[in-house]
Structure formats: C-alpha cells, structure tokens
Scaffold this active site. Sequence first.
Site, PDB file in Angstrom:
ATOM      1  N   LYS A  97       0.979  -1.208  -0.171  1.00  0.00           N
ATOM      2  CA  LYS A  97      -0.041  -0.022   0.158  1.00  0.00           C
ATOM      3  C   LYS A  97       0.873   1.201  -0.078  1.00  0.00           C
ATOM      4  CE  LYS A  97      -4.350   0.867   2.467  1.00  0.00           C
ATOM      5  NZ  LYS A  97      -5.140   0.867   3.394  1.00  0.00           N
TER       6      LYS A  97
HETATM    7  O1  G3P Z   1      -9.504   1.940   4.354  1.00  0.00           O
HETATM    8  C1  G3P Z   1      -9.206   3.440   4.906  1.00  0.00           C
HETATM    9  C2  G3P Z   1      -9.783   3.352   5.943  1.00  0.00           C
HETATM   10  O2  G3P Z   1      -8.991   2.729   6.949  1.00  0.00           O
HETATM   11  C3  G3P Z   1      -9.944   4.860   6.252  1.00  0.00           C
HETATM   12  O3  G3P Z   1     -11.338   4.821   6.978  1.00  0.00           O
HETATM   13  O4  G3P Z   1     -12.967   5.749   8.445  1.00  0.00           O
HETATM   14  O5  G3P Z   1     -10.444   6.234   9.044  1.00  0.00           O
HETATM   15  O6  G3P Z   1     -11.631   7.253   7.023  1.00  0.00           O
HETATM   16  P1  G3P Z   1     -11.697   6.066   7.980  1.00  0.00           P
END
Ligand code: G3P
Length: 227
Positions: free
Chosen positions: A93
Amino acid sequence: MELYLDTGNIEEIKSVIHTGQISGITTNPTLILKSHTSDLKTFKDILLEIISVMKEERDDFTLSAEVTHINSVEEIISQGRELASIDSHIIVKVPLTKEGLEAVKTLSYEGIRCNVTLCFSLTQAVLAAKAGAWCVSPFVGRIEDEGYSGINLLQQIKQTYDNYNFKTKILAASLRSVEHVHQAMLLGVDMATIPKSVFDKLYYNPLTDIGVKQFSKDWEEFENARK
Ligand code: G3P
C-alpha cells in the site's frame, strides 16, 4: 464485488473469516496502532499472524500492508520490496504522492502489486492507474467529512477507468455505513473494504427478523397442533 475487512485486529479477522465473505484484509498504520498498542509485536509479526489466520480459511486472499518510510522514492521502493518479500499474498500500500507514484511505477514493473491509497480526486486516480497500480483506494468517508460526495468520486473513477480501459481495480475505502457499501455495489466497483462494525450490519434487516420470528411462531403452532 469482493469485500475486505479493514483492520489490524487478529480477533476481528478470526471472528468473520469463516463466513467465506471476506476476500482479504486491508490495514494502515492507524489500524495497526489501534490494535497493537501494548503487545509489542513487530509489523512483520503482525502481518505474518494475519496471513496465517487467513490461510486457514482460503489461499486466494490478499493483505494490504502500507509503507511507512515515505520520505523519498528510494525509501518507498525499498520498503515496498521488503513488504512484498514477506509473503506472496501481500499487496504493497503506497500513499498517493508524487514520490509514491514514482515508486509504484518501479514496484509494478517488478511485478509487485500496489494498492495506491489516500485517493481523493479523479485526477489522482488516473495518475495511479497510469503508474501501474494494481488497485486504487478512494476514501469515501473522508471526502464526505469535507462536505463532498465520495460516492460521486467513485462513480467518476469507475466511468473514467472504463473509458480508458485502465486495468487498475477500484477498492472503495473509508466506507462507514451499509449505505456506502450499497452505493459502491450499485456502481460496480471491484472491491470494498469495511470495518467489522459495518460488515456485521450488512446481514441485518428488521423485516428479516420479523419474518423469522413469525415463521418460527407459526411452525411451533403447526407442530403443537399435531402432538
Ligand atoms: O481503508 C481506509 C480506512 O481505514 C480509512 O477509514 O474511517 O479512518 O476514514 P476512515
């Protein structure tokens, strides 16, 4: 559409993997920190543990592991190679920066699959595809945090990738609700990664519960009448 669990938590993975619904795991430094604040495991150990749990269930999974040495193209390439060498299921990633995409060009050329993450615009997504990314991760929820439609962005990326015949897959990320998953499915994006809390809710509909209760009650009545 393939579903991925967005987590660094081994117990969460163990609790859902047997459902057969999860094609792999995505992680990021925040998720790793959240689940491993006090166990002192190394990043490599955590990745190996996830891989071993996943392998018990299926062999065709992927695990996205994020580079953290991101100050130069060389650093990203070097850590990307290191991560990829841990296991063939690992997808490297890489953040969607200028350095990141230059590294993706080299890593992809070497046959290392890259998930280009932190994508917030169509132009970024096109650059990721041109760099040879295996997949791109648009962050739907975080775009909505800023007052824009993350689902519109997914739709635009899908249409543009189709227009240009890019092979890069779309992995909808930062999905925070069943509605987000529903919209991603409607658009036909290849993959979606979700936290366990959202995965659990995908099964639920109140009408299913009401129906199950009614059928059980009526079946009991049917059987009791025959005793
Ligand atoms: O896959 C990306 C994710 O982990 C981010 O999620 O909810 O932190 O924006 P969030």
